[in-house]
Motif scaffolding. Structure first.
Motif, PDB file in Angstrom:
ATOM      1  N   ASP A 231       6.224   3.030  14.800  1.00 23.56           N
ATOM      2  CA  ASP A 231       7.446   2.408  15.289  1.00 23.56           C
ATOM      3  C   ASP A 231       8.591   3.427  15.227  1.00 23.56           C
ATOM      4  O   ASP A 231       8.426   4.549  14.726  1.00 23.56           O
ATOM      5  N   PRO A 232       9.769   3.099  15.769  1.00 27.41           N
ATOM      6  CA  PRO A 232      10.852   4.091  15.828  1.00 27.41           C
ATOM      7  C   PRO A 232      11.288   4.639  14.469  1.00 27.41           C
ATOM      8  O   PRO A 232      11.856   5.729  14.394  1.00 27.41           O
ATOM      9  N   GLN A 233      11.012   3.915  13.403  1.00 24.45           N
ATOM     10  CA  GLN A 233      11.370   4.371  12.067  1.00 24.45           C
ATOM     11  C   GLN A 233      10.234   5.150  11.391  1.00 24.45           C
ATOM     12  O   GLN A 233      10.401   5.678  10.298  1.00 24.45           O
ATOM     13  N   GLY A 234       9.049   5.204  12.035  1.00 28.59           N
ATOM     14  CA  GLY A 234       7.957   6.025  11.533  1.00 28.59           C
ATOM     15  C   GLY A 234       6.804   5.300  10.890  1.00 28.59           C
ATOM     16  O   GLY A 234       5.847   5.943  10.440  1.00 28.59           O
ATOM     17  N   ALA A 235       6.837   3.978  10.789  1.00 33.63           N
ATOM     18  CA  ALA A 235       5.726   3.226  10.203  1.00 33.63           C
ATOM     19  C   ALA A 235       4.561   3.176  11.181  1.00 33.63           C
ATOM     20  O   ALA A 235       4.732   2.823  12.352  1.00 33.63           O
ATOM     21  N   THR A 236       3.366   3.512  10.705  1.00 30.02           N
ATOM     22  CA  THR A 236       2.190   3.662  11.561  1.00 30.02           C
ATOM     23  C   THR A 236       1.283   2.440  11.495  1.00 30.02           C
ATOM     24  O   THR A 236       1.084   1.857  10.430  1.00 30.02           O
TER      25      THR A 236
ATOM     26  N   GLY B 105      12.162   7.274  -1.781  1.00 25.60           N
ATOM     27  CA  GLY B 105      10.849   6.629  -1.770  1.00 25.60           C
ATOM     28  C   GLY B 105       9.923   7.276  -0.749  1.00 25.60           C
ATOM     29  O   GLY B 105      10.089   8.440  -0.377  1.00 25.60           O
ATOM     30  N   GLU B 106       8.970   6.497  -0.269  1.00 23.73           N
ATOM     31  CA  GLU B 106       7.963   7.015   0.655  1.00 23.73           C
ATOM     32  C   GLU B 106       8.369   6.872   2.114  1.00 23.73           C
ATOM     33  O   GLU B 106       7.575   7.141   3.011  1.00 23.73           O
ATOM     34  N   GLY B 107       9.590   6.438   2.375  1.00 19.61           N
ATOM     35  CA  GLY B 107      10.042   6.299   3.750  1.00 19.61           C
ATOM     36  C   GLY B 107       9.497   5.038   4.405  1.00 19.61           C
ATOM     37  O   GLY B 107       9.008   4.115   3.743  1.00 19.61           O
ATOM     38  N   SER B 108       9.574   4.997   5.736  1.00 20.05           N
ATOM     39  CA  SER B 108       9.103   3.829   6.477  1.00 20.05           C
ATOM     40  C   SER B 108       7.581   3.797   6.472  1.00 20.05           C
ATOM     41  O   SER B 108       6.937   4.773   6.863  1.00 20.05           O
ATOM     42  N   ARG B 109       7.011   2.668   6.058  1.00 16.46           N
ATOM     43  CA  ARG B 109       5.548   2.550   6.027  1.00 16.46           C
ATOM     44  C   ARG B 109       5.168   1.097   5.828  1.00 16.46           C
ATOM     45  O   ARG B 109       5.918   0.302   5.282  1.00 16.46           O
ATOM     46  N   TRP B 110       3.964   0.780   6.295  1.00 16.12           N
ATOM     47  CA  TRP B 110       3.361  -0.512   6.024  1.00 16.12           C
ATOM     48  C   TRP B 110       2.621  -0.451   4.685  1.00 16.12           C
ATOM     49  O   TRP B 110       1.962   0.538   4.378  1.00 16.12           O
ATOM     50  N   GLN B 111       2.750  -1.532   3.916  1.00 17.22           N
ATOM     51  CA  GLN B 111       2.094  -1.652   2.612  1.00 17.22           C
ATOM     52  C   GLN B 111       1.305  -2.964   2.602  1.00 17.22           C
ATOM     53  O   GLN B 111       1.842  -4.016   2.964  1.00 17.22           O
ATOM     54  N   TYR B 112       0.036  -2.906   2.186  1.00 15.54           N
ATOM     55  CA  TYR B 112      -0.834  -4.079   2.246  1.00 15.54           C
ATOM     56  C   TYR B 112      -1.251  -4.514   0.842  1.00 15.54           C
ATOM     57  O   TYR B 112      -1.443  -3.677  -0.049  1.00 15.54           O
ATOM     58  N   PHE B 113      -1.421  -5.827   0.676  1.00 18.79           N
ATOM     59  CA  PHE B 113      -1.768  -6.404  -0.612  1.00 18.79           C
ATOM     60  C   PHE B 113      -3.119  -7.099  -0.544  1.00 18.79           C
ATOM     61  O   PHE B 113      -3.319  -8.007   0.274  1.00 18.79           O
ATOM     62  N   ALA B 114      -4.035  -6.690  -1.413  1.00 19.34           N
ATOM     63  CA  ALA B 114      -5.351  -7.309  -1.511  1.00 19.34           C
ATOM     64  C   ALA B 114      -5.314  -8.429  -2.549  1.00 19.34           C
ATOM     65  O   ALA B 114      -4.720  -8.271  -3.625  1.00 19.34           O
ATOM     66  N   GLY B 115      -5.962  -9.533  -2.243  1.00 16.88           N
ATOM     67  CA  GLY B 115      -6.038 -10.639  -3.181  1.00 16.88           C
ATOM     68  C   GLY B 115      -7.059 -10.376  -4.273  1.00 16.88           C
ATOM     69  O   GLY B 115      -8.182  -9.932  -3.997  1.00 16.88           O
ATOM     70  N   VAL B 116      -6.679 -10.648  -5.525  1.00 20.90           N
ATOM     71  CA  VAL B 116      -7.582 -10.489  -6.668  1.00 20.90           C
ATOM     72  C   VAL B 116      -7.687 -11.812  -7.414  1.00 20.90           C
ATOM     73  O   VAL B 116      -6.814 -12.676  -7.310  1.00 20.90           O
ATOM     74  N   ASP B 117      -8.772 -11.962  -8.181  1.00 23.54           N
ATOM     75  CA  ASP B 117      -8.988 -13.231  -8.883  1.00 23.54           C
ATOM     76  C   ASP B 117      -8.155 -13.362 -10.148  1.00 23.54           C
ATOM     77  O   ASP B 117      -7.873 -14.465 -10.608  1.00 23.54           O
TER      78      ASP B 117
END
Length: 270
Positions: free
Chosen positions: A119-124, A209-221
């Protein structure tokens, strides 16, 4: 998976790593996933492995970095795939908004048409029009589930321009933005929805920080068990678990290769 209602759904997640053996141990112990022992060679270099859940479904895939990828500057990390029935039109929209193309639209036989963009801010991320499995034209991806362990449960965008990001992704994927959680000097944590269901949030990337980026969360028990497994399996826990709205807990971690993964789940131990 060609219904227009699927536009904007997260349909796949991919780990890019330079140490598959360490990743197999780490994600098995932390999340409960089983990364395939053998990979399928790719024409672009490297190999590809599926990530299996204990219920028999898939959680995503693992791309083993080739020497060429490493030389080109690729580094370990997670990337998400978002459904769009017209990949070429989606790529044009990203370019017109000021974004970039890292991999132009291409067809993968039996998989679908896809492209990697920023995206224009750099998130892939990837945009993808998937090919349904043979004999199951109405198949739907279940790799994302807001409530279940061993699924991705949250998609977080840290960006240098939250308002511009909200506008772009609304136009591109039909997402809505309703509700926000104030975070003081960090600004608002803006919740985003797909088809009326919460899928994540957009927030201001912080200086240093790490700049523009997508961060994903995995579900744990069990968040405490998972956090212990992070350090026991060669990863690094980035702070203690924090309680989130609804009563569960979340934490950030680095896997053994440095890829950032979020964890979310209940606290079962007292």
């Amino acid at each position: 998976m060609t219904d227009p209602a699927d536009r904007g759904a997260f349909i796949w997640y991919e780990l890019i790593t330079d140490d598959v053996a360490a990743a197999r141990t780490f994600y098995r112990n932390v999340v409960g996933w089983e990364i395939a022992a053998e990979g399928q060679p790719l024409p672009t270099g490297g190999t590809y492995r599926m990530i299996a859940r204990s219920d028999g479904g898939n959680a995503g895939g693992v791309l083993d970095m080739s020497a060429e990828m490493t030389a080109a500057g690729a580094r370990p990390g997670w990337i998400g795939y978002v459904h769009h029935s017209d990949v070429d039109a989606a790529v044009k929209a990203v370019i017109d908004a000021g974004g970039a193309v890292h991999m132009p639209p291409m067809d993968m036989p039996g998989v679908g048409r896809m492209a990697m963009v920023a995206d224009p801010q750099g998130a892939t991320f990837y945009v993808m029009a998937p090919t349904p499995p043979e004999g199951d034209p109405d198949a739907r991806s279940d790799v994302f589930d807001y409530a279940k362990a061993q699924h991705m449960r949250w998609n977080e965008l840290w960006t240098t321009d939250p308002d511009a990001a909200v506008s772009l992704y609304r136009d591109l994927f039909g997402w809505t933005q309703e509700g926000a959680m104030p975070m003081g000097p960090m600004g608002d944590y803006k919740f985003i929805q797909h088809g009326g269901d919460g899928i994540g949030a957009i927030a201001k990337a912080q200086p240093g920080g790490e700049g523009s980026r997508w961060q994903y969360f995995a579900g744990v028990d069990d968040i405490d068990r998972a956090c212990r497994a992070v350090t026991d399996s060669g990863g690094t826990l980035l702070g203690e678990p924090q309680q989130i709205p609804g009563g569960e807990y979340s934490a950030y971690a680095h896997d053994p290769s440095g890829a950032t993964i979020g964890l979310v789940g209940p606290r079962k131990e007292t």
